[in-house]
Write a protein that holds these residues in place. Structure first.
Motif, short mmCIF file in Angstrom:
data_model
loop_
_atom_site.label_atom_id
_atom_site.label_comp_id
_atom_site.label_asym_id
_atom_site.label_seq_id
_atom_site.Cartn_x
_atom_site.Cartn_y
_atom_site.Cartn_z
N PHE A 1 33.34 -7.60 6.60
CA PHE A 1 34.79 -7.44 6.79
C PHE A 1 35.48 -8.76 7.16
O PHE A 1 36.68 -8.79 7.39
N LYS A 2 34.68 -9.82 7.22
CA LYS A 2 35.21 -11.08 7.75
C LYS A 2 36.40 -11.61 6.95
O LYS A 2 37.37 -12.11 7.50
N CYS A 3 36.32 -11.47 5.61
CA CYS A 3 37.42 -12.04 4.82
C CYS A 3 38.71 -11.25 5.01
O CYS A 3 39.80 -11.81 4.97
N ILE A 4 38.59 -9.96 5.28
CA ILE A 4 39.81 -9.18 5.56
C ILE A 4 40.38 -9.64 6.90
O ILE A 4 41.57 -9.94 7.03
N ALA A 5 39.51 -9.70 7.90
CA ALA A 5 39.96 -10.01 9.26
C ALA A 5 40.58 -11.41 9.33
O ALA A 5 41.62 -11.61 9.97
N SER A 6 39.97 -12.37 8.63
CA SER A 6 40.44 -13.75 8.76
C SER A 6 41.85 -13.93 8.20
O SER A 6 42.55 -14.87 8.56
N ALA A 7 42.27 -13.01 7.35
CA ALA A 7 43.63 -13.08 6.81
C ALA A 7 44.66 -12.87 7.92
O ALA A 7 45.84 -13.16 7.73
N TYR A 8 44.24 -12.37 9.05
CA TYR A 8 45.17 -12.07 10.15
C TYR A 8 45.12 -13.11 11.28
O TYR A 8 45.78 -12.95 12.30
N TYR A 9 44.35 -14.16 11.09
CA TYR A 9 44.23 -15.17 12.16
C TYR A 9 45.49 -16.01 12.32
O TYR A 9 45.76 -16.56 13.38
N ARG A 10 46.24 -16.15 11.22
CA ARG A 10 47.38 -17.08 11.20
C ARG A 10 48.44 -16.73 12.26
O ARG A 10 48.72 -15.56 12.50
N GLY A 11 48.99 -17.78 12.88
CA GLY A 11 50.10 -17.58 13.82
C GLY A 11 49.68 -17.03 15.17
O GLY A 11 50.50 -16.44 15.89
N ALA A 12 48.41 -17.23 15.52
CA ALA A 12 47.92 -16.71 16.81
C ALA A 12 48.33 -17.64 17.94
O ALA A 12 47.95 -18.81 17.95
N THR B 1 34.73 -1.59 13.93
CA THR B 1 36.09 -1.83 13.43
C THR B 1 35.99 -2.22 11.96
O THR B 1 35.15 -3.04 11.58
N ILE B 2 36.84 -1.63 11.16
CA ILE B 2 36.83 -1.93 9.72
C ILE B 2 38.03 -2.81 9.43
O ILE B 2 39.18 -2.34 9.56
N GLY B 3 37.79 -4.05 9.09
CA GLY B 3 38.91 -4.98 8.85
C GLY B 3 39.58 -5.37 10.15
O GLY B 3 39.03 -6.13 10.94
N VAL B 4 40.78 -4.85 10.39
CA VAL B 4 41.52 -5.17 11.62
C VAL B 4 42.26 -3.94 12.13
O VAL B 4 42.43 -2.96 11.42
N ASP B 5 42.67 -4.05 13.36
CA ASP B 5 43.44 -3.00 14.00
C ASP B 5 44.35 -3.74 14.99
O ASP B 5 44.05 -4.89 15.33
N PHE B 6 45.46 -3.13 15.43
CA PHE B 6 46.20 -3.84 16.46
C PHE B 6 46.90 -2.89 17.43
O PHE B 6 47.15 -1.73 17.12
N GLU B 7 47.17 -3.41 18.60
CA GLU B 7 47.87 -2.68 19.66
C GLU B 7 49.02 -3.56 20.12
O GLU B 7 48.91 -4.79 20.11
N ILE B 8 50.10 -2.90 20.54
CA ILE B 8 51.20 -3.66 21.16
C ILE B 8 51.26 -3.26 22.63
O ILE B 8 51.26 -2.07 22.93
N GLU B 9 51.26 -4.21 23.50
CA GLU B 9 51.34 -3.91 24.93
C GLU B 9 52.60 -4.54 25.50
O GLU B 9 52.92 -5.70 25.21
N ARG B 10 53.32 -3.75 26.31
CA ARG B 10 54.62 -4.21 26.83
C ARG B 10 54.49 -4.73 28.26
O ARG B 10 53.75 -4.16 29.06
#
Ligand SMILES: Nc1nc2c(ncn2[C@@H]2O[C@H](COP(=O)(O)OP(=O)(O)OP(=O)(O)O)[C@@H](O)[C@H]2O)c(=O)[nH]1
Ligand SMILES: [Mg+2]
Length: 256
Positions: A115-126, A85-94
């Motif tokens: 890629f850690k610094c890119i990914a960590s930008a998405y940790y917020r609000g988990a 995985t490069i950076g981040v990816d996401f899926e939405i599940e219903r």
């Protein structure tokens, strides 16, 4: 596309009840049913403004199987070839829970250091943090605490459910799995996490695991919404016992 959990078959989304934990030794809560006030609110649509969505972040070393775990659940497939995985990816599940539509936004992050610094930008609000290790590579378990610490830094204290997941169960014997689980359960307790062993290859425990994640996150988001509903106050005590009372008494909760 139809999906099935246990006896239910539905179109386009999962229908859930509150699923059981994997092991009572490392589980977030023991309740087998959603809290009565949450059920009542859902059935009476007293707390249903807007579509509910919870953010889930999946972290862990490279190659432990984060993407494979998500793909098994969201796409019901498994790829033997490794594609980092490069950076981040996401899926939405219903999902549909107690008649309410509910979504999980599942963020798959890169385990590679670069890629850690890119990914960590998405940790917020988990609302949920899933820390993953490989049951066949015990060193990856040692690193889970650091992954969790990094994810927690970006979130408010006590605002996220934490899960510890051992992957690739199909690659280890039952004896090795049991031995590793002992260590993992110890880690999970220290991390205040719920523990699960899964296999993305065979699918073992994958639906059960994500169903549990969705059910706990859903209940939590409903409780928060009820707390913020004017005229209601809620207290979450030890052991996730919830006491709630209404100033509008019979209007919202006729059972009170
Ligand atoms: N046998 C087996 N192999 C698995 C399982 N899960 C993942 N793998 C394999 O392990 C390798 C790595 O899986 P990924 O899901 O790409 O790992 P990742 O954690 O997403 O890796 P990064 O994106 O680099 O962080 C792939 O070759 C997968 O096929 C499993 O449950 N069983
Ligand atoms: Mg990946």
């Amino acid at each position: 596309m139809s999906k099935q959990i246990g006896p239910w078959v539905l179109r386009q989304c999962w229908t859930l009840t509150l699923k059981k934990w994997y092991t009572p030794e490392a589980c977030l809560q023991f309740k087998e049913h959603f809290h009565a006030q949450v059920r009542t609110a859902c059935q009476q649509s007293t707390a249903t403004a807007g579509l509910k969505i919870s953010k889930v972040v999946v972290v862990g070393d490279l190659y432990v199987g984060k993407t494979s775990l998500i793909n098994r659940f969201c796409k019901d497939n498994f790829d033997r070839d490794y594609k980092a995985t490069i950076g981040v990816d996401f899926e939405i599940e219903r999902f549909e829970i107690i008649g309410m539509p509910y979504n999980l936004q599942i963020w798959d992050t890169a385990g590679q250091e670069k890629f850690k610094c890119i990914a960590s930008a998405y940790y917020r609000g988990a609302e949920v943090i899933i820390t993953v290790f490989d049951l066949a590579d015990i060193q990856t378990l040692d690193h889970t605490k650091q992954w969790l610490e990094d994810a927690l830094k970006e979130n408010e204290p006590d605002s996220s459910f934490i899960f510890l997941v051992g992957t690739k169960k199909d690659l280890v014997s039952d004896a090795v799995c049991e031995r590793t689980e002992l260590d993992a359960i110890r880690f999970a307790k220290e991390m205040q996490a719920e523990y699960w062993s899964v296999s993305a290859k065979t699918g073992e425990n994958v639906k059960e695991f994500f169903s549990r994640v969705a059910a706990l996150a859903f209940e939590q988001s409903m409780i928060k919404e009820l707390e913020n509903t004017p005229g209601h106050r809620a207290q979450i005590g030890a052991g996730n016992l919830i006491s709630m009372w209404s100033f509008a008494f019979c209007v919202h909760f006729p059972c009170l």
